[in-house]
Design a protein around this motif. Structure first.
Motif, PDB file in Angstrom:
ATOM      1  N   TRP A 477       0.878  -1.431  -0.060  1.00  0.00           N
ATOM      2  CA  TRP A 477       0.133   0.173  -0.098  1.00  0.00           C
ATOM      3  C   TRP A 477       0.369   1.546  -0.410  1.00  0.00           C
ATOM      4  N   GLU A 478       1.853   1.615   1.042  1.00  0.00           N
ATOM      5  CA  GLU A 478       2.791   2.204   1.117  1.00  0.00           C
ATOM      6  C   GLU A 478       3.395   2.614  -0.395  1.00  0.00           C
ATOM      7  N   LEU A 479       3.660   1.239  -1.198  1.00  0.00           N
ATOM      8  CA  LEU A 479       3.613   1.837  -2.411  1.00  0.00           C
ATOM      9  C   LEU A 479       3.135   2.312  -3.800  1.00  0.00           C
ATOM     10  N   LEU A 480       2.195   1.919  -3.395  1.00  0.00           N
ATOM     11  CA  LEU A 480       0.892   2.258  -4.684  1.00  0.00           C
ATOM     12  C   LEU A 480       1.315   3.388  -3.647  1.00  0.00           C
ATOM     13  N   ARG A 481       0.894   3.920  -3.198  1.00  0.00           N
ATOM     14  CA  ARG A 481       0.756   5.637  -2.504  1.00  0.00           C
ATOM     15  C   ARG A 481       2.111   7.000  -2.835  1.00  0.00           C
ATOM     16  N   ALA A 482       3.441   5.640  -2.802  1.00  0.00           N
ATOM     17  CA  ALA A 482       4.627   6.545  -3.380  1.00  0.00           C
ATOM     18  C   ALA A 482       4.368   6.744  -5.356  1.00  0.00           C
ATOM     19  N   LEU A 483       4.222   5.398  -5.761  1.00  0.00           N
ATOM     20  CA  LEU A 483       3.926   5.767  -7.193  1.00  0.00           C
ATOM     21  C   LEU A 483       2.535   6.591  -7.454  1.00  0.00           C
ATOM     22  N   ASP A 484       1.659   6.530  -7.473  1.00  0.00           N
ATOM     23  CA  ASP A 484       0.853   7.374  -7.648  1.00  0.00           C
ATOM     24  C   ASP A 484       1.391   8.551  -6.858  1.00  0.00           C
ATOM     25  N   GLY A 485       2.192   8.896  -6.388  1.00  0.00           N
ATOM     26  CA  GLY A 485       2.206  10.290  -5.918  1.00  0.00           C
ATOM     27  C   GLY A 485       3.062  10.843  -7.216  1.00  0.00           C
ATOM     28  N   LEU A 486       4.322  10.278  -7.606  1.00  0.00           N
ATOM     29  CA  LEU A 486       5.077  10.073  -9.007  1.00  0.00           C
ATOM     30  C   LEU A 486       4.219  10.277 -10.572  1.00  0.00           C
ATOM     31  N   ARG A 487       3.281   9.184 -10.497  1.00  0.00           N
ATOM     32  CA  ARG A 487       2.891   8.559 -11.438  1.00  0.00           C
ATOM     33  C   ARG A 487       2.270   8.741 -11.657  1.00  0.00           C
ATOM     34  N   PRO A 488       0.684   9.545 -11.296  1.00  0.00           N
ATOM     35  CA  PRO A 488      -0.999   9.378 -10.972  1.00  0.00           C
ATOM     36  C   PRO A 488      -1.324   8.674 -12.775  1.00  0.00           C
ATOM     37  N   ASP A 489      -0.230   9.370 -13.859  1.00  0.00           N
ATOM     38  CA  ASP A 489      -1.175   8.510 -14.776  1.00  0.00           C
ATOM     39  C   ASP A 489      -0.433   7.360 -15.527  1.00  0.00           C
ATOM     40  N   LEU A 490      -0.116   6.318 -14.042  1.00  0.00           N
ATOM     41  CA  LEU A 490      -0.617   5.333 -15.049  1.00  0.00           C
ATOM     42  C   LEU A 490      -0.978   3.516 -14.050  1.00  0.00           C
ATOM     43  N   ALA A 491      -2.047   5.166 -13.572  1.00  0.00           N
ATOM     44  CA  ALA A 491      -3.320   4.579 -13.175  1.00  0.00           C
ATOM     45  C   ALA A 491      -2.926   2.808 -12.550  1.00  0.00           C
ATOM     46  N   ALA A 492      -1.914   3.185 -11.717  1.00  0.00           N
ATOM     47  CA  ALA A 492      -1.940   1.466 -10.548  1.00  0.00           C
ATOM     48  C   ALA A 492      -2.587   1.358  -9.129  1.00  0.00           C
ATOM     49  N   ALA A 493      -2.983   0.079  -9.579  1.00  0.00           N
ATOM     50  CA  ALA A 493      -4.237  -0.717  -8.896  1.00  0.00           C
ATOM     51  C   ALA A 493      -2.976  -1.941  -8.094  1.00  0.00           C
TER      52      ALA A 493
END
Length: 561
Positions: A477-493
């Motif tokens: 979950w922390e990784l998802l938040r970090a990635l969302d902060g860096l690249r929200p366009d990746l639409a990570a889930a």
């Protein structure tokens, strides 16, 4: 006028009503007749096609409206309707007809409409541009840099306030696309002097969990006249505890209020996650062939329960499902089972697991165990038979098949395999990893993961150790938040398929992802097993997020909005 079609008299009445509406400005009767005509999809299609060639602009506009109404009610007619509308656009200049044409194209759900709508987005008439803003979400892809999304971004800055409003709603709420240009457009609208467009900008940012939306959403929720239902939905997606005090002032029975309260309350959110996992385990016990998985997507609130990995697979909102079940995860699982009667097994392959030829038995059991994700009582019975096979390879595949389906009967058999170093290899460790049982730990810790043959021991130990497993899920979950902060366009889930012990990071869900046919990891453009990704990054969450971002360069720009 050509009244071709299943109900020519009705088509004639629609045209008469259109002329009356043109004179009075009251379109109520006309819209009622259109809906009635659209109920006969093929008839409305035929009638609409007959009118498109008319020299009368009113009749051509009615023809477009009929094609749109038919497309709304009958998917079978959409392709032919889109072909005709795209053809009409090539030479059409009448403004009312172009308005009707744009609206109808949006109802065909056809990608060929996009170039026509993009061209019409620059039309001088604000009514045409407004219809384009409404229509584009029904035709454009989710590509953040695609022509449809770019046109919507442009329309959010239109001089006409209603065009801005509809374009911002389409971009912010109807589209899941995300990226710096999209967030910049939504942020601009939060300062719009037109209240409706401003609200859409705020809600669009909230759906992307942009922290700048928190004080703005608080302002909308504090409105003395009450908030719009879509504002509650945005609050549910944003899930910010700061929103709780103002949400608590609303009647929890109001539409969307209870869901927003639950999402913004950290305690209730954790309880939902725990109930969701209990639901998944209960469902897996009742119907393992469903291949159920939990997922969380950034632009949507809550958790989703998906059955199978094919596009169009059945999906449930976990919160809504639990409410149906009175908060009981076991009952929720039974409700899902009741919704989906038994599906057929892979009968031919099951038959081959009982072949007199040991090589055929081995191959067929291997296919069922690893290549196919289907799981039924008949399949488990075939695996159980093979666990007593005199041919060692077929026996091992039977054990592995049960273990991959987390069948408790596999535990002593897997321990037996792990007791013999000569019989241990990557697939055995993989089966232990999926079973994820603490009872396997002593046997697994005998193996040195530094030896190439035993490299899989490390991830198997991590899955079977409850402490490491909990830490991994927290890190995910922390990784998802970090990635969302860096690249929200990746639409990570994040999601956890049944055939994998740990969480999986998926990027950019598409209906038909290029190069992706993995039946386990689902319809994503790219997937990462979180444990492997963290290992690559030396356990550093920020570095893991940076690795993913670096492997998927942004299109048309870099950095945060």
């Amino acid at each position: 006028m050509d009244d071709t079609g299943a109900a020519p008299a009705l088509v004639g009445r629609v045209v008469v009503a259109a002329r009356a509406a043109e004179g009075s400005g009251d379109r109520g009767g006309y819209e009622d007749l259109l809906r009635q005509a659209g109920g006969d999809g093929a008839g409305a299609l035929a009638g609409g096609l007959g009118l498109l060639g008319s020299a009368d602009a009113v009749e051509r506009a009615v023809g477009c409206d009929l094609l749109g109404a038919a497309s709304d009610r009958d998917e079978e007619v959409r392709a032919e309707a889109a072909t005709a509308l795209v053809g009409l656009a090539e030479g059409e200049a009448d403004v009312p007809v172009l308005r009707a044409l744009a609206a109808a194209l949006g109802r065909t759900d056809d990608r060929r409409a996009v170039p026509v709508l993009v061209a019409l987005a620059g039309h001088a008439d604000a009514g045409v541009r407004e219809r384009v803003a409404v229509a584009l979400p029904g035709a454009a892809t989710g590509d953040p840099d695609g022509p449809g999304v770019r046109a919507l971004v442009t329309l959010t800055r239109d001089p006409d306030p209603e065009v801005r409003n509809w374009a911002t709603f389409a971009l912010g709420f109807q589209s899941e696309a995300d990226g710096p240009a999209i967030r910049a457009a939504l942020w601009e609208r939060t300062g719009d002097e037109y209240p409706d467009a401003r609200e859409e900008g705020i809600r669009g940012l909230a759906r992307r969990r942009d922290p700048r939306a928190v004080p703005l959403l608080l302002e909308l929720l504090a409105d003395p006249e009450g908030a719009h239902v879509l504002t509650f939905h945005a609050a549910q997606v944003l899930a910010a505890p700061e929103l709780l005090p103002v949400l608590e002032d609303y009647d929890p029975d109001g539409t969307g209020v209870a869901e927003a309260l639950a999402a913004c309350d950290p305690v209730r959110r954790e309880r939902l996650h725990a109930d969701a996992w209990e639901l998944l385990c209960a469902l897996d016990g009742l119907r393992p062939d469903f291949e159920a998985a939990l997922s969380a997507s950034r632009p949507e609130p809550g958790l989703a329960l998906t059955l199978g990995s094919d596009p169009g697979s059945a999906q449930y909102d976990v919160g809504a499902l639990l409410r149906r079940a009175g908060g009981d995860p076991a009952r929720a699982a039974r409700l899902v089972v009741a919704d989906h009667p038994d599906s057929p097994g892979v009968r031919a392959l099951i038959g081959l697991t009982r072949s007199p030829d040991p090589g055929v038995r081995d191959w067929a059991t291997h296919q069922l165990a690893g290549e196919f994700q289907a799981d039924t009582p008949a399949i488990r019975a075939a695996f159980w038979e093979r666990t007593r096979d005199e041919y060692p390879d077929a026996r091992e595949e039977g054990i592995r098949g049960l273990a991959r389906r987390r069948d408790p009967r596999a535990l002593p058999l897997l321990l037996e395999l792990l007791a013999d170093p000569a019989r241990v290899h990557a697939r055995v460790f993989g089966s232990a990893e999926i079973m994820a049982l603490p009872e396997l730990l002593p046997a697994l810790r005998r193996y040195d993961p530094g030896i190439p043959r035993y490299a899989g021991a490390a991830s198997a130990v991590a899955s079977c150790d409850p402490v490491q497993r909990e830490r991994l899920h927290a890190d995910a979950w922390e990784l998802l938040r970090a990635l969302d902060g860096l690249r929200p366009d990746l639409a990570a889930a994040l999601f956890t398929p049944r055939a994998s012990w740990g969480p999986v990071l998926g990027l950019g869900a598409f209906d038909e992802p290029p190069g992706r046919s993995d039946p386990v990891l689902g319809p994503f453009a790219a997937t990462y097993l979180v444990v492997e990704l963290l290992t690559r990054a030396g356990g550093d969450l920020g570095r893991a997020a940076a690795l993913v971002a670096a492997e998927h360069p942004p299109v048309g720009g870099t950095g945060n909005p």
